[in-house]
Design a protein around this motif. Structure first.
Motif, PDB file in Angstrom:
ATOM      1  N   LEU A 188       0.818  -1.213   0.000  1.00  0.00           N
ATOM      2  CA  LEU A 188       0.000   0.000   0.000  1.00  0.00           C
ATOM      3  C   LEU A 188       0.855   1.269   0.000  1.00  0.00           C
ATOM      4  O   LEU A 188       0.392   2.317  -0.457  1.00  0.00           O
ATOM      5  N   TYR A 189       2.084   1.191   0.470  1.00  0.00           N
ATOM      6  CA  TYR A 189       2.968   2.346   0.326  1.00  0.00           C
ATOM      7  C   TYR A 189       3.341   2.550  -1.141  1.00  0.00           C
ATOM      8  O   TYR A 189       3.579   3.679  -1.578  1.00  0.00           O
ATOM      9  N   MET A 190       3.341   1.475  -1.899  1.00  0.00           N
ATOM     10  CA  MET A 190       3.618   1.597  -3.332  1.00  0.00           C
ATOM     11  C   MET A 190       2.410   2.164  -4.071  1.00  0.00           C
ATOM     12  O   MET A 190       2.569   2.984  -4.982  1.00  0.00           O
ATOM     13  N   THR A 191       1.202   1.749  -3.708  1.00  0.00           N
ATOM     14  CA  THR A 191       0.030   2.361  -4.345  1.00  0.00           C
ATOM     15  C   THR A 191      -0.088   3.828  -3.957  1.00  0.00           C
ATOM     16  O   THR A 191      -0.478   4.657  -4.781  1.00  0.00           O
ATOM     17  N   ASP A 192       0.259   4.151  -2.720  1.00  0.00           N
ATOM     18  CA  ASP A 192       0.313   5.569  -2.327  1.00  0.00           C
ATOM     19  C   ASP A 192       1.242   6.338  -3.263  1.00  0.00           C
ATOM     20  O   ASP A 192       0.901   7.421  -3.764  1.00  0.00           O
ATOM     21  N   ASN A 193       2.425   5.799  -3.468  1.00  0.00           N
ATOM     22  CA  ASN A 193       3.446   6.464  -4.271  1.00  0.00           C
ATOM     23  C   ASN A 193       2.985   6.656  -5.711  1.00  0.00           C
ATOM     24  O   ASN A 193       3.265   7.684  -6.345  1.00  0.00           O
ATOM     25  N   LEU A 194       2.264   5.663  -6.243  1.00  0.00           N
ATOM     26  CA  LEU A 194       1.819   5.716  -7.637  1.00  0.00           C
ATOM     27  C   LEU A 194       0.527   6.497  -7.815  1.00  0.00           C
ATOM     28  O   LEU A 194      -0.003   6.591  -8.924  1.00  0.00           O
ATOM     29  N   LEU A 195       0.015   7.065  -6.741  1.00  0.00           N
ATOM     30  CA  LEU A 195      -1.105   8.012  -6.827  1.00  0.00           C
ATOM     31  C   LEU A 195      -0.670   9.407  -6.373  1.00  0.00           C
ATOM     32  O   LEU A 195      -1.493  10.212  -5.979  1.00  0.00           O
ATOM     33  N   ASP A 196       0.621   9.668  -6.470  1.00  0.00           N
ATOM     34  CA  ASP A 196       1.183  10.924  -5.970  1.00  0.00           C
ATOM     35  C   ASP A 196       2.147  11.522  -6.987  1.00  0.00           C
ATOM     36  O   ASP A 196       3.360  11.302  -6.924  1.00  0.00           O
ATOM     37  N   GLN A 245       0.286  14.602 -16.374  1.00  0.00           N
ATOM     38  CA  GLN A 245       0.594  13.463 -15.508  1.00  0.00           C
ATOM     39  C   GLN A 245      -0.732  12.767 -15.174  1.00  0.00           C
ATOM     40  O   GLN A 245      -1.621  13.374 -14.573  1.00  0.00           O
ATOM     41  N   HIS A 246      -0.842  11.525 -15.573  1.00  0.00           N
ATOM     42  CA  HIS A 246      -2.039  10.716 -15.322  1.00  0.00           C
ATOM     43  C   HIS A 246      -1.585   9.519 -14.504  1.00  0.00           C
ATOM     44  O   HIS A 246      -0.923   8.619 -15.017  1.00  0.00           O
ATOM     45  N   TYR A 247      -1.924   9.517 -13.226  1.00  0.00           N
ATOM     46  CA  TYR A 247      -1.533   8.440 -12.314  1.00  0.00           C
ATOM     47  C   TYR A 247      -2.794   7.686 -11.927  1.00  0.00           C
ATOM     48  O   TYR A 247      -3.646   8.215 -11.216  1.00  0.00           O
ATOM     49  N   GLU A 248      -2.902   6.456 -12.372  1.00  0.00           N
ATOM     50  CA  GLU A 248      -4.107   5.655 -12.139  1.00  0.00           C
ATOM     51  C   GLU A 248      -3.726   4.340 -11.478  1.00  0.00           C
ATOM     52  O   GLU A 248      -2.868   3.613 -11.966  1.00  0.00           O
ATOM     53  N   VAL A 249      -4.383   4.020 -10.360  1.00  0.00           N
ATOM     54  CA  VAL A 249      -4.183   2.730  -9.715  1.00  0.00           C
ATOM     55  C   VAL A 249      -5.518   2.005  -9.675  1.00  0.00           C
ATOM     56  O   VAL A 249      -6.522   2.550  -9.227  1.00  0.00           O
ATOM     57  N   GLN A 250      -5.509   0.783 -10.190  1.00  0.00           N
ATOM     58  CA  GLN A 250      -6.704  -0.050 -10.229  1.00  0.00           C
ATOM     59  C   GLN A 250      -6.615  -1.096  -9.126  1.00  0.00           C
ATOM     60  O   GLN A 250      -5.540  -1.574  -8.790  1.00  0.00           O
ATOM     61  N   PHE A 251      -7.773  -1.461  -8.581  1.00  0.00           N
ATOM     62  CA  PHE A 251      -7.808  -2.436  -7.495  1.00  0.00           C
ATOM     63  C   PHE A 251      -7.392  -3.814  -8.006  1.00  0.00           C
ATOM     64  O   PHE A 251      -7.770  -4.208  -9.111  1.00  0.00           O
ATOM     65  N   PRO A 252      -6.593  -4.556  -7.241  1.00  0.00           N
ATOM     66  CA  PRO A 252      -6.108  -4.182  -5.913  1.00  0.00           C
ATOM     67  C   PRO A 252      -4.804  -3.392  -5.924  1.00  0.00           C
ATOM     68  O   PRO A 252      -4.571  -2.588  -5.029  1.00  0.00           O
ATOM     69  N   CYS A 253      -3.930  -3.577  -6.943  1.00  0.00           N
ATOM     70  CA  CYS A 253      -2.627  -2.904  -6.897  1.00  0.00           C
ATOM     71  C   CYS A 253      -1.939  -2.946  -8.260  1.00  0.00           C
ATOM     72  O   CYS A 253      -0.822  -3.448  -8.381  1.00  0.00           O
ATOM     73  N   GLU A 301     -11.562   2.657  -0.268  1.00  0.00           N
ATOM     74  CA  GLU A 301     -12.387   1.795  -1.101  1.00  0.00           C
ATOM     75  C   GLU A 301     -11.834   0.378  -1.131  1.00  0.00           C
ATOM     76  O   GLU A 301     -12.599  -0.598  -1.115  1.00  0.00           O
ATOM     77  N   LEU A 302     -10.513   0.226  -1.164  1.00  0.00           N
ATOM     78  CA  LEU A 302      -9.928  -1.104  -1.132  1.00  0.00           C
ATOM     79  C   LEU A 302     -10.267  -1.807   0.181  1.00  0.00           C
ATOM     80  O   LEU A 302     -10.625  -2.993   0.185  1.00  0.00           O
ATOM     81  N   ALA A 303     -10.188  -1.076   1.302  1.00  0.00           N
ATOM     82  CA  ALA A 303     -10.539  -1.659   2.600  1.00  0.00           C
ATOM     83  C   ALA A 303     -12.002  -2.084   2.623  1.00  0.00           C
ATOM     84  O   ALA A 303     -12.345  -3.132   3.185  1.00  0.00           O
ATOM     85  N   ARG A 304     -12.874  -1.283   2.002  1.00  0.00           N
ATOM     86  CA  ARG A 304     -14.292  -1.645   1.948  1.00  0.00           C
ATOM     87  C   ARG A 304     -14.478  -2.943   1.164  1.00  0.00           C
ATOM     88  O   ARG A 304     -15.243  -3.826   1.570  1.00  0.00           O
ATOM     89  N   ARG A 305     -13.771  -3.078   0.060  1.00  0.00           N
ATOM     90  CA  ARG A 305     -13.897  -4.279  -0.762  1.00  0.00           C
ATOM     91  C   ARG A 305     -13.343  -5.508  -0.054  1.00  0.00           C
ATOM     92  O   ARG A 305     -13.899  -6.603  -0.163  1.00  0.00           O
ATOM     93  N   ILE A 306     -12.255  -5.333   0.668  1.00  0.00           N
ATOM     94  CA  ILE A 306     -11.688  -6.449   1.422  1.00  0.00           C
ATOM     95  C   ILE A 306     -12.646  -6.875   2.524  1.00  0.00           C
ATOM     96  O   ILE A 306     -12.864  -8.082   2.753  1.00  0.00           O
ATOM     97  N   ALA A 307     -13.244  -5.898   3.220  1.00  0.00           N
ATOM     98  CA  ALA A 307     -14.199  -6.219   4.284  1.00  0.00           C
ATOM     99  C   ALA A 307     -15.417  -6.937   3.719  1.00  0.00           C
ATOM    100  O   ALA A 307     -15.928  -7.892   4.324  1.00  0.00           O
ATOM    101  N   LEU A 308     -15.903  -6.502   2.551  1.00  0.00           N
ATOM    102  CA  LEU A 308     -17.049  -7.149   1.921  1.00  0.00           C
ATOM    103  C   LEU A 308     -16.692  -8.582   1.533  1.00  0.00           C
ATOM    104  O   LEU A 308     -17.490  -9.506   1.744  1.00  0.00           O
TER     105      LEU A 308
END
Length: 354
Positions: free
Chosen positions: A147-155, A215-223, A329-336
């Motif tokens: 998740l630190y990598m997804t953070d980085n790729l959305l920044d 700059q278009h930074y897009e991360v799709q679930f899950p990673c 949103e990822l946490a919501r999907r994991i919980a579901l």
């Protein structure tokens, strides 16, 4: 911790040779191998007898023999031989993972096999297009939570400090971003107008002078991340209008596979709209991108270590809006998913009891 009903990259296709290839995804040990016809298969890397990794055994034709007591399993995980037993034990089986090979990568479905849909794999529309060049990229192990990598790729802003000699320059420091939530993830994007071309891209653009940069930074679930870079002569950058004839386009595809809570395996490749058959350009891309991602690796390893310190809580900045939306949103999907798994388990117990 993980969204299991999803595809994850287990290896590069060329990593799977004639023997057994062990790896770990989402904390699960897996062994990959090729059958005689070249087809790649994936099994749980644990013999059900005493859980010795099957990868410590040997490949016997299209079957895997355990190196402890010789239990042998076919490519679907069914035990076909138990030399020390009068009969094959009913529970002598190992999990087989749904598998796809696409874009030179081996993908495993880590959740319910009945839900494994190849159509849900990441799309790369430029793949195989003769007008687009491919830089095959590489892979690296990053000692941090995925998740630190997804953070980085959305920044997009981090390139101004982490990648000053490659992807970033002063123009990337403070331009505001737009955050868009989609059905599959989160996009963080921005146009920077009339700015200097960043060092990595300056060696490839064909126009002179300042640029408009997207700059278009897009991360799709899950990673999985798609980073789009657009450089066009200043004054010609638009979202809807036709692109300038000298526009530079690079689409970078990035795939993070959690090994465990502290380690991530990172795979990538780039597509470009110029010099499709120029091997020298592809090599420069590969070398420079590898160097830039090594800069990310050093930072993210330190971030992971720092965030383990509970003494003081971290703060968020406005630039964290995209990563925060993605994580929620990822946490919501994991919980579901967890709730659905729990319901299925309870239903099975109830049906067995009756």
């Amino acid at each position: 911790m993980y969204l299991r009903n999803a595809w994850y990259v287990a290896a590069s296709e060329n990593e799977i040779g004639d023997g057994l290839f062990p790896t770990t995804l989402l904390g699960e040990p897996v062994v990959l191998f090729r059958k005689a016809d070249g087809q790649i298969k994936a099994l749980e890397d644990a013999c059900p007898h005493r859980k010795l990794p099957l990868s410590m055994g040997r490949l016997d034709g299209d079957q895997v023999e355990c190196g402890y007591h010789g239990l042998t399993f076919d490519s679907e995980g069914t035990c076909t031989r138990a030399p020390t037993s009068a009969r094959i034990p009913a529970r002598a089986k190992v999990h087989s993972y749904p598998l796809q090979v696409r874009y030179g990568l081996v993908w495993l479905w880590m959740g319910d096999p009945a839900l494994a849909d190849p159509a849900s794999l990441c799309e790369v529309p430029e793949w195989g297009d003769p007008l687009w060049g491919l830089s095959c990229g590489a892979s690296m192990t990053v000692p941090c939570n995925y998740l630190y990598m997804t953070d980085n790729l959305l920044d997009p802003s981090h390139v101004a400090w982490v990648h000053q000699s490659s992807f970033g320059n002063a123009a990337c420091a403070s331009e505001p971003v737009t955050v868009t939530e989609t059905a599959n993830g989160v996009i963080v994007s921005r146009w920077m107008r009339n700015v200097e071309v960043a060092p990595f891209y300056a060696q490839f653009v064909t126009f002179a002078g300042p640029c408009d940069r997207l700059q278009h930074y897009e991360v799709q679930f899950p990673c999985q991340a798609i980073i789009k870079a657009v450089f066009t002569p200043a004054g010609t950058g638009h979202d809807d209008a036709p692109m300038h004839e000298e526009v530079f386009l690079m689409n970078s595809y990035n795939f993070m596979t959690p090994v465990d809570a502290h380690t991530t395996r990172y795979y990538w490749f780039q597509m470009r709209n110029f010099d499709p058959d120029n091997d020298a350009v592809s090599r420069r891309f590969d070398e420079d991108v590898q160097h830039a991602f090594a800069e990310d690796r050093a930072v993210l390893a330190a971030v992971h270590k720092g965030m383990l310190n509970p003494r003081t809580a971290p703060i968020n900045l406005p630039s964290d809006a995209g990563p925060i939306k993605f994580r929620r949103e990822l946490a919501r999907r994991i919980a579901l998913q967890s709730a659905e798994d729990q319901h299925a388990s309870e239903s099975l117990i109830a049906s067995t009891a009756t």
